[in-house]
Scaffold this motif. Structure first.
Motif, PDB file in Angstrom:
ATOM      1  N   HIS A 115      20.472 -13.131 -17.154  1.00 33.92           N
ATOM      2  CA  HIS A 115      20.498 -14.186 -18.184  1.00 33.92           C
ATOM      3  C   HIS A 115      21.360 -13.802 -19.401  1.00 33.92           C
ATOM      4  CE1 HIS A 115      18.759 -17.554 -20.477  1.00 33.92           C
ATOM      5  NE2 HIS A 115      18.694 -16.729 -21.486  1.00 33.92           N
ATOM      6  N   HIS A 119      24.732 -15.486 -21.094  1.00 34.06           N
ATOM      7  CA  HIS A 119      24.997 -15.936 -22.474  1.00 34.06           C
ATOM      8  C   HIS A 119      26.411 -15.531 -22.907  1.00 34.06           C
ATOM      9  CE1 HIS A 119      21.559 -17.973 -24.121  1.00 34.06           C
ATOM     10  NE2 HIS A 119      20.706 -17.056 -23.677  1.00 34.06           N
ATOM     11  N   SER A 140      19.428 -13.525 -29.366  1.00 32.71           N
ATOM     12  CA  SER A 140      18.655 -14.629 -28.787  1.00 32.71           C
ATOM     13  C   SER A 140      17.186 -14.429 -29.124  1.00 32.71           C
ATOM     14  CB  SER A 140      18.871 -14.666 -27.271  1.00 32.71           C
ATOM     15  OG  SER A 140      18.210 -13.579 -26.679  1.00 32.71           O
ATOM     16  N   GLY A 141      16.320 -15.173 -28.440  1.00 35.36           N
ATOM     17  CA  GLY A 141      14.891 -15.030 -28.686  1.00 35.36           C
ATOM     18  C   GLY A 141      14.335 -13.748 -28.088  1.00 35.36           C
ATOM     19  N   GLY A 142      15.044 -13.178 -27.134  1.00 30.34           N
ATOM     20  CA  GLY A 142      14.534 -11.985 -26.447  1.00 30.34           C
ATOM     21  C   GLY A 142      15.400 -10.746 -26.630  1.00 30.34           C
ATOM     22  N   GLY A 167      15.961 -13.667 -32.957  1.00 29.59           N
ATOM     23  CA  GLY A 167      15.407 -15.004 -32.751  1.00 29.59           C
ATOM     24  C   GLY A 167      13.884 -15.014 -32.824  1.00 29.59           C
ATOM     25  N   PHE A 170      12.958 -15.070 -36.429  1.00 29.76           N
ATOM     26  CA  PHE A 170      13.145 -16.435 -36.957  1.00 29.76           C
ATOM     27  C   PHE A 170      11.941 -17.299 -36.566  1.00 29.76           C
ATOM     28  CE2 PHE A 170      17.117 -17.705 -38.987  1.00 29.76           C
ATOM     29  CZ  PHE A 170      17.916 -16.585 -38.827  1.00 29.76           C
ATOM     30  N   ASP A 171      11.557 -17.220 -35.291  1.00 23.32           N
ATOM     31  CA  ASP A 171      10.462 -18.070 -34.794  1.00 23.32           C
ATOM     32  C   ASP A 171       9.133 -17.723 -35.468  1.00 23.32           C
ATOM     33  OD1 ASP A 171      12.272 -19.354 -33.185  1.00 23.32           O
ATOM     34  OD2 ASP A 171      11.841 -18.138 -31.429  1.00 23.32           O
ATOM     35  N   GLY A 184      13.475 -21.594 -35.307  1.00 27.31           N
ATOM     36  CA  GLY A 184      14.756 -21.039 -35.756  1.00 27.31           C
ATOM     37  C   GLY A 184      15.680 -22.085 -36.347  1.00 27.31           C
ATOM     38  N   ASP A 188      16.852 -22.668 -40.300  1.00 23.60           N
ATOM     39  CA  ASP A 188      18.288 -22.738 -40.628  1.00 23.60           C
ATOM     40  C   ASP A 188      18.552 -23.960 -41.531  1.00 23.60           C
ATOM     41  OD1 ASP A 188      21.048 -22.897 -40.596  1.00 23.60           O
ATOM     42  OD2 ASP A 188      21.273 -23.007 -38.431  1.00 23.60           O
ATOM     43  N   GLY A 270      20.995 -17.881 -28.557  1.00 21.32           N
ATOM     44  CA  GLY A 270      20.533 -18.974 -29.409  1.00 21.32           C
ATOM     45  C   GLY A 270      20.783 -18.803 -30.895  1.00 21.32           C
ATOM     46  N   VAL A 271      20.676 -17.570 -31.412  1.00 18.26           N
ATOM     47  CA  VAL A 271      20.879 -17.362 -32.849  1.00 18.26           C
ATOM     48  C   VAL A 271      22.355 -17.610 -33.213  1.00 18.26           C
ATOM     49  CG1 VAL A 271      20.558 -15.733 -34.771  1.00 18.26           C
ATOM     50  CG2 VAL A 271      18.917 -15.758 -32.895  1.00 18.26           C
ATOM     51  N   ALA A 273      23.763 -20.160 -32.797  1.00 14.40           N
ATOM     52  CA  ALA A 273      23.839 -21.542 -33.288  1.00 14.40           C
ATOM     53  C   ALA A 273      23.597 -21.590 -34.800  1.00 14.40           C
ATOM     54  CB  ALA A 273      22.790 -22.394 -32.576  1.00 14.40           C
ATOM     55  N   ASN A 274      23.204 -20.458 -35.396  1.00 14.49           N
ATOM     56  CA  ASN A 274      22.858 -20.450 -36.823  1.00 14.49           C
ATOM     57  C   ASN A 274      24.068 -20.751 -37.712  1.00 14.49           C
ATOM     58  OD1 ASN A 274      22.495 -18.685 -39.527  1.00 14.49           O
ATOM     59  ND2 ASN A 274      20.521 -19.440 -38.806  1.00 14.49           N
ATOM     60  N   THR A 298      22.367 -22.024 -26.764  1.00 17.80           N
ATOM     61  CA  THR A 298      21.004 -21.879 -26.258  1.00 17.80           C
ATOM     62  C   THR A 298      21.046 -21.991 -24.724  1.00 17.80           C
ATOM     63  OG1 THR A 298      20.753 -24.174 -26.906  1.00 17.80           O
ATOM     64  CG2 THR A 298      19.738 -22.573 -28.330  1.00 17.80           C
ATOM     65  N   ASP A 299      19.870 -21.864 -24.101  1.00 20.66           N
ATOM     66  CA  ASP A 299      19.842 -21.720 -22.644  1.00 20.66           C
ATOM     67  C   ASP A 299      20.449 -22.912 -21.904  1.00 20.66           C
ATOM     68  OD1 ASP A 299      18.752 -19.302 -23.100  1.00 20.66           O
ATOM     69  OD2 ASP A 299      16.711 -19.845 -22.515  1.00 20.66           O
TER      70      ASP A 299
HETATM   71  O1  KG4 Z   1      19.280 -17.901 -26.146  1.00 14.28           O
HETATM   72  P1  KG4 Z   1      18.045 -18.679 -26.369  1.00 14.28           P
HETATM   73  O2  KG4 Z   1      18.105 -20.171 -26.166  1.00 14.28           O
HETATM   74  O3  KG4 Z   1      16.883 -18.173 -25.487  1.00 14.28           O
HETATM   75  C1  KG4 Z   1      16.685 -16.825 -25.178  1.00 14.28           C
HETATM   76  O4  KG4 Z   1      17.357 -16.338 -24.259  1.00 14.28           O
HETATM   77  O5  KG4 Z   1      15.884 -16.212 -25.899  1.00 14.28           O
HETATM   78  O6  KG4 Z   1      17.609 -18.334 -27.865  1.00 14.28           O
HETATM   79  C2  KG4 Z   1      16.496 -18.925 -28.438  1.00 14.28           C
HETATM   80  C3  KG4 Z   1      16.356 -18.356 -29.830  1.00 14.28           C
HETATM   81  C4  KG4 Z   1      15.055 -18.786 -30.496  1.00 14.28           C
HETATM   82  O7  KG4 Z   1      14.438 -17.650 -31.021  1.00 14.28           O
HETATM   83  C5  KG4 Z   1      15.514 -19.736 -31.571  1.00 14.28           C
HETATM   84  O8  KG4 Z   1      14.686 -19.759 -32.698  1.00 14.28           O
HETATM   85  C6  KG4 Z   1      16.873 -19.186 -31.907  1.00 14.28           C
HETATM   86  O9  KG4 Z   1      17.426 -18.813 -30.671  1.00 14.28           O
HETATM   87  N1  KG4 Z   1      17.715 -20.191 -32.566  1.00 14.28           N
HETATM   88  C7  KG4 Z   1      18.135 -20.084 -33.835  1.00 14.28           C
HETATM   89  C8  KG4 Z   1      18.887 -21.267 -34.108  1.00 14.28           C
HETATM   90  N2  KG4 Z   1      18.887 -22.043 -32.987  1.00 14.28           N
HETATM   91  C9  KG4 Z   1      18.169 -21.361 -32.047  1.00 14.28           C
HETATM   92  N3  KG4 Z   1      17.949 -19.122 -34.746  1.00 14.28           N
HETATM   93  C10 KG4 Z   1      18.522 -19.293 -35.951  1.00 14.28           C
HETATM   94  N4  KG4 Z   1      19.232 -20.381 -36.295  1.00 14.28           N
HETATM   95  C11 KG4 Z   1      19.452 -21.386 -35.420  1.00 14.28           C
HETATM   96  N5  KG4 Z   1      20.164 -22.454 -35.762  1.00 14.28           N
END
Ligand code: KG4
Ligand code: ZN
Length: 331
Positions: A115, A119, A140-142, A167, A170-171, A184, A188, A270-271, A273-274, A298-299
């Motif tokens: 995964h 990314h 990312s979240g992980g 991530g 953030f969550d 997250g 933002d 995902g981060v 996208a910040n 994001t995913d």
């Molecule tokens: O890559 P992803 O979709 O899933 C994983 O592989 O983990 O990342 C999800 C993470 C979440 O923790 C979410 O809060 C964060 O990305 N995220 C953000 C933003 N959009 C998504 N964190 C900060 N700012 C954002 N705009």
């Protein structure tokens, strides 16, 4: 295999059921994403059992849509790519079982995809000209890491988190502030109306990242001010946390690009996208920065299909029928 390689990608590692058709790793013909956010919202986070069930209910429809939107039939697919880790075991197994059965039924090779490497490949879809070597920030979240992307299939880890992912922090902060899951993106947005007036600990420690300290310090600050009935603007907390969290990432990219002599840096996860991260990265002198389109941060399954193309192109063999879900798979 023909010169044009058309790959069907499938992704079910967490809370998105996704399928996509990608040609030669760069040309995205479809990108279907069924989000489970409404399902998990009331629990404030992903409920693994609900996630698996929802994947089961939607995967057939999502894959069908990805094929029809790409105007491709199953006969025109050269290979099936699927995320096999990291992620939630039950969720991964839904996509994996589906992909295995499908690949066997149409007699096409199956590629199990990491995964996180997926990314990174999201960048190849958005930036047709992007080629290794380059530095990549994965947030990312992980996962939170900086790697050197040596070739389309080889990666050298440079630094990573000792504990939580960016991530995840953030969550967590968003949850403590009472913001709706997924927090997250809301954090933002709120930060735009706040001032970074609170001093919080940098996530940069001992040559790596630590988001646990920043997370705990922010949560403690919120609790302390609440208990002491101090007035505070939620937006200021958001802006302070976000600035500290992101400045650490940007500063690490700057330092590592300098040390490694790399003039290109990509963002993955995902981060990425910040909005503040994107703005700050633009200010890096001498480093050209690449981001995937917002929808590919994001995913999604397009990044999974893209990743498989580069494996095929580099001569990697397909996965065997014994491919299993790997919830804790590393880079
Ligand atoms: O890559 P992803 O979709 O899933 C994983 O592989 O983990 O990342 C999800 C993470 C979440 O923790 C979410 O809060 C964060 O990305 N995220 C953000 C933003 N959009 C998504 N964190 C900060 N700012 C954002 N705009
Ligand atoms: Zn992800």
């Amino acid at each position: 295999m023909s010169k044009t390689v058309t790959i069907l990608g499938i992704e079910t590692s967490c809370d998105e059921t996704a399928a996509s058709v990608v040609v030669n790793g760069r040309e995205m013909l479809s990108n279907v994403i069924h989000s489970q956010i409404p399902l998990h919202k009331e629990y404030g986070g992903v409920v693994p059992e609900l996630a698996s069930r929802d994947h089961v209910e939607n995967i057939d429809r999502v894959v069908g849509l990805a094929l029809s939107q790409a105007e491709k039939t199953l006969e025109e697919i050269d290979a099936v790519a699927v995320t096999y880790g990291a992620g939630l075991q039950g969720a991964l197994l839904v996509g994996l079982s589906f992909a295995k059965a499908l690949a066997q039924a149409i007699n096409k090779p199956l590629y199990g995809i990491n995964h996180i490497r997926g990314h990174i490949c999201a960048n190849y879809i958005t930036h047709k000209e992007l080629e290794p070597p380059y530095l990549c920030l994965i947030a990312s979240g992980g996962h939170t890491a900086i790697v050197r992307v040596d070739t389309f299939t080889e990666i050298t880890p440079i630094m990573s988190t000792f504990d939580d992912a960016a991530g995840e922090a953030f969550d967590k902060v968003a949850r403590v502030l009472g913001l709706q899951y997924p927090g997250g993106v809301t954090l933002d947005k709120l930060s735009k109306n706040g001032q970074a007036i609170y001093k919080l600990p940098s996530p940069l420690v001992n040559g790596g990242f630590s988001y646990s300290g920043l997370k705990t310090a922010t949560v403690n600050l919120i609790h302390k001010m609440t208990q002491q009935k101090q007035e505070f603007k939620m937006e200021d907390i958001c802006a302070s946390f976000q600035k500290t969290a992101i400045d650490g990432l940007v500063s690490a990219v700057k330092t590592q690009a300098g040390i490694l002599g790399l003039s290109k840096a990509a963002i993955a996860g995902g981060v990425g996208a910040n909005s503040y991260l994107r703005e700050e990265m633009k200010k890096l002198n001498g480093v050209q920065v690449f981001y995937p389109d917002l929808k590919l941060c994001t995913d999604n399954a397009a990044m999974i299909a893209s990743c498989a193309y580069f494996l095929i192109n580099a001569g990697f063999p397909p996965s065997g029928g014994d491919l299993n879900a790997a919830p804790t798979l590393r880079l």
